[in-house]
Design a protein around this motif. Structure first.
Motif, PDB file in Angstrom:
ATOM      1  N   MET A 118       0.889  -0.702  -0.090  1.00 25.95           N
ATOM      2  CA  MET A 118       0.230   0.166  -0.072  1.00 25.95           C
ATOM      3  C   MET A 118       1.020   1.028  -0.297  1.00 25.95           C
ATOM      4  N   LEU A 119       1.815   1.126   0.722  1.00 22.88           N
ATOM      5  CA  LEU A 119       2.594   2.619   0.572  1.00 22.88           C
ATOM      6  C   LEU A 119       3.149   3.025  -0.415  1.00 22.88           C
ATOM      7  N   LYS A 120       3.798   1.509  -1.255  1.00 27.21           N
ATOM      8  CA  LYS A 120       4.590   1.948  -2.367  1.00 27.21           C
ATOM      9  C   LYS A 120       3.478   2.799  -3.318  1.00 27.21           C
ATOM     10  N   LYS A 121       2.250   1.939  -3.488  1.00 28.65           N
ATOM     11  CA  LYS A 121       1.282   2.468  -4.276  1.00 28.65           C
ATOM     12  C   LYS A 121       0.494   3.992  -4.025  1.00 28.65           C
ATOM     13  N   ARG A 122       0.738   3.869  -2.261  1.00 32.49           N
ATOM     14  CA  ARG A 122      -0.276   6.196  -2.744  1.00 32.49           C
ATOM     15  C   ARG A 122       1.394   6.864  -1.979  1.00 32.49           C
ATOM     16  N   THR A 123       1.646   6.810  -2.720  1.00 33.22           N
ATOM     17  CA  THR A 123       2.865   7.805  -2.399  1.00 33.22           C
ATOM     18  C   THR A 123       2.549   9.062  -1.730  1.00 33.22           C
ATOM     19  N   GLY A 124       1.708   9.410  -1.756  1.00 29.80           N
ATOM     20  CA  GLY A 124       1.309  10.301  -0.719  1.00 29.80           C
ATOM     21  C   GLY A 124       1.388  10.475   0.301  1.00 29.80           C
ATOM     22  N   ILE A 125       1.357   9.198   1.021  1.00 28.75           N
ATOM     23  CA  ILE A 125       1.264   9.027   2.703  1.00 28.75           C
ATOM     24  C   ILE A 125       3.000   9.150   3.007  1.00 28.75           C
ATOM     25  N   LYS A 131      13.293  10.163  14.618  1.00 30.14           N
ATOM     26  CA  LYS A 131      13.820  10.619  14.338  1.00 30.14           C
ATOM     27  C   LYS A 131      14.422  10.366  13.290  1.00 30.14           C
ATOM     28  N   SER A 132      13.972  11.805  11.745  1.00 27.38           N
ATOM     29  CA  SER A 132      14.048  11.418  10.810  1.00 27.38           C
ATOM     30  C   SER A 132      15.264  11.928  10.294  1.00 27.38           C
ATOM     31  N   GLN A 133      16.159  12.411  10.696  1.00 22.96           N
ATOM     32  CA  GLN A 133      17.181  12.842  10.493  1.00 22.96           C
ATOM     33  C   GLN A 133      18.927  12.089  10.557  1.00 22.96           C
ATOM     34  N   LEU A 134      18.287  10.929  11.201  1.00 26.26           N
ATOM     35  CA  LEU A 134      19.735   9.674  11.361  1.00 26.26           C
ATOM     36  C   LEU A 134      19.365   8.826  10.006  1.00 26.26           C
ATOM     37  N   LEU A 135      20.739   9.028  10.055  1.00 26.61           N
ATOM     38  CA  LEU A 135      20.940   8.111   8.205  1.00 26.61           C
ATOM     39  C   LEU A 135      20.197   6.759   8.038  1.00 26.61           C
ATOM     40  N   PHE A 136      20.558   6.469   9.515  1.00 21.73           N
ATOM     41  CA  PHE A 136      20.316   4.026   9.514  1.00 21.73           C
ATOM     42  C   PHE A 136      18.424   4.164   9.466  1.00 21.73           C
ATOM     43  N   ILE A 137      18.138   5.340   9.515  1.00 20.39           N
ATOM     44  CA  ILE A 137      16.987   4.901   9.627  1.00 20.39           C
ATOM     45  C   ILE A 137      16.308   5.372   7.826  1.00 20.39           C
ATOM     46  N   ARG A 138      16.565   6.899   7.316  1.00 23.48           N
ATOM     47  CA  ARG A 138      16.388   7.600   6.421  1.00 23.48           C
ATOM     48  C   ARG A 138      17.089   5.483   5.621  1.00 23.48           C
ATOM     49  N   GLN A 139      18.353   5.151   5.588  1.00 25.29           N
ATOM     50  CA  GLN A 139      18.873   4.404   4.567  1.00 25.29           C
ATOM     51  C   GLN A 139      17.530   2.771   4.639  1.00 25.29           C
ATOM     52  N   ALA A 140      17.211   2.311   5.790  1.00 25.47           N
ATOM     53  CA  ALA A 140      16.663   0.903   6.037  1.00 25.47           C
ATOM     54  C   ALA A 140      14.861   1.372   5.638  1.00 25.47           C
ATOM     55  N   VAL A 141      14.683   2.693   5.961  1.00 22.44           N
ATOM     56  CA  VAL A 141      13.020   2.770   5.560  1.00 22.44           C
ATOM     57  C   VAL A 141      13.295   3.023   3.289  1.00 22.44           C
ATOM     58  N   SER A 142      14.432   3.560   2.582  1.00 20.09           N
ATOM     59  CA  SER A 142      14.433   3.818   1.568  1.00 20.09           C
ATOM     60  C   SER A 142      14.846   2.409   0.807  1.00 20.09           C
ATOM     61  N   PHE A 143      15.883   1.547   1.494  1.00 24.41           N
ATOM     62  CA  PHE A 143      16.036   0.312   1.189  1.00 24.41           C
ATOM     63  C   PHE A 143      14.703  -0.762   1.083  1.00 24.41           C
ATOM     64  N   LEU A 144      13.400  -0.247   1.575  1.00 24.99           N
ATOM     65  CA  LEU A 144      12.932  -0.877   0.592  1.00 24.99           C
ATOM     66  C   LEU A 144      11.581  -0.080  -0.510  1.00 24.99           C
ATOM     67  N   GLY A 145      12.307   0.613  -1.324  1.00 27.01           N
ATOM     68  CA  GLY A 145      11.970   1.369  -2.328  1.00 27.01           C
ATOM     69  C   GLY A 145      11.010   2.870  -1.659  1.00 27.01           C
ATOM     70  N   ILE A 146      10.930   3.176  -0.545  1.00 18.88           N
ATOM     71  CA  ILE A 146      10.218   3.811  -0.128  1.00 18.88           C
ATOM     72  C   ILE A 146      11.051   5.209  -0.376  1.00 18.88           C
ATOM     73  N   ASP A 147      10.904   6.621  -1.051  1.00 17.76           N
ATOM     74  CA  ASP A 147      11.633   7.340  -0.941  1.00 17.76           C
ATOM     75  C   ASP A 147      11.911   8.306   0.367  1.00 17.76           C
ATOM     76  N   GLU A 148      13.288   9.161   0.584  1.00 20.22           N
ATOM     77  CA  GLU A 148      13.554   9.606   1.747  1.00 20.22           C
ATOM     78  C   GLU A 148      12.705  10.581   1.975  1.00 20.22           C
ATOM     79  N   SER A 149      11.820  11.292   0.802  1.00 19.22           N
ATOM     80  CA  SER A 149      11.490  12.473   0.983  1.00 19.22           C
ATOM     81  C   SER A 149       9.852  12.072   1.988  1.00 19.22           C
ATOM     82  N   ARG A 150       9.635  11.597   1.909  1.00 20.62           N
ATOM     83  CA  ARG A 150       8.658  10.876   2.333  1.00 20.62           C
ATOM     84  C   ARG A 150       7.768  10.836   4.059  1.00 20.62           C
TER      85      ARG A 150
END
Length: 217
Positions: A118-125, A131-150
């Motif tokens: 659902m998160l991949k299809k509905r990119t507005g969510i 803490k969004s500024q932590l690098l490992f958090i951004r890397q772990a989420v984007s690893f699954l195909g979710i853009d860091e900007s979200r």
């Protein structure tokens, strides 16, 4: 363990703890004493209309708050707040102590698998973390195909809040662990060839007295 303030650890080292109480406390697995047919229930997903999200992932309406089963030391103190950002839809990953690598991966990140398609299809969510500024958090989420900007942090109010079932302190649901393992191997196929085992050495209250023997075994 003896120096750790949490009550569940005190049970482990209390000489007066009986076998039944000790068994109940091990791993804090809420499903370990259920019959096999009920042992691995489906993971829940809650939709809240016009919900407020705290910095640590508590979700509130005008009438009540939903607090996670995380490693937080206290509960019941959430309240509505006045300063917040607005969003149309937000997916809440955050739980208390989600700024730490282990807690984030095993209690926050793993909840992405409740609704990854659902998160991949509905990119507005948006995806809410502690803490969004932590690098490992951004890397772990984007690893699954979710853009860091979200990825966002802080206090929010949204027309729709998606809250995956919270994870008890250190005890992610078995189904999510299996899915996470499959997804990691799918994205990193060569990982199966790695023969290295990482053993973390703790100090202080969580120090393992026989660490050297553990590693050599």
């Amino acid at each position: 363990i003896a120096a750790n303030p949490r009550s569940q650890y005190k049970v482990l080292v209390d000489p007066h703890t009986d076998a039944a109480a000790l068994k109940r406390s091990i791993l804090l697995d809420p499903y370990q004493f259920l019959p096999n047919a009920q042992r691995d229930p489906s993971v829940g997903l809650c939709l809240v209309e016009k919900g407020y999200v705290s910095a640590t992932g508590d979700v509130c309406t005008k009438y009540a708050c939903i607090q996670s089963k995380s490693c937080a030391q206290s509960y019941g103190k959430s309240e509505l707040f006045r300063l917040y950002r607005k969003a149309k839809a937000i997916f809440v990953l955050s739980e208390d102590q989600g700024y730490g690598f282990w807690h984030f991966m095993m209690e926050n990140w793993i909840r992405l698998f409740t609704a990854l398609d659902m998160l991949k299809k509905r990119t507005g969510i948006l995806v809410h973390v502690v803490k969004s500024q932590l690098l490992f958090i951004r890397q772990a989420v984007s690893f699954l195909g979710i853009d860091e900007s979200r990825i966002v942090s802080g206090r929010y109010v949204a027309a729709t809040v998606v809250l995956p079932e919270p994870v008890w302190c250190g005890s992610p649901p078995l189904k999510l662990v299996h899915i996470a393992r499959q997804q990691v191997f799918y994205r990193l196929p060569n990982l199966k060839k790695v023969k290295t085992i990482l053993v973390i050495k703790r100090n202080g209250g969580r120090k393992v007295l026989n660490h050297r023997a553990l590693v050599s075994s």
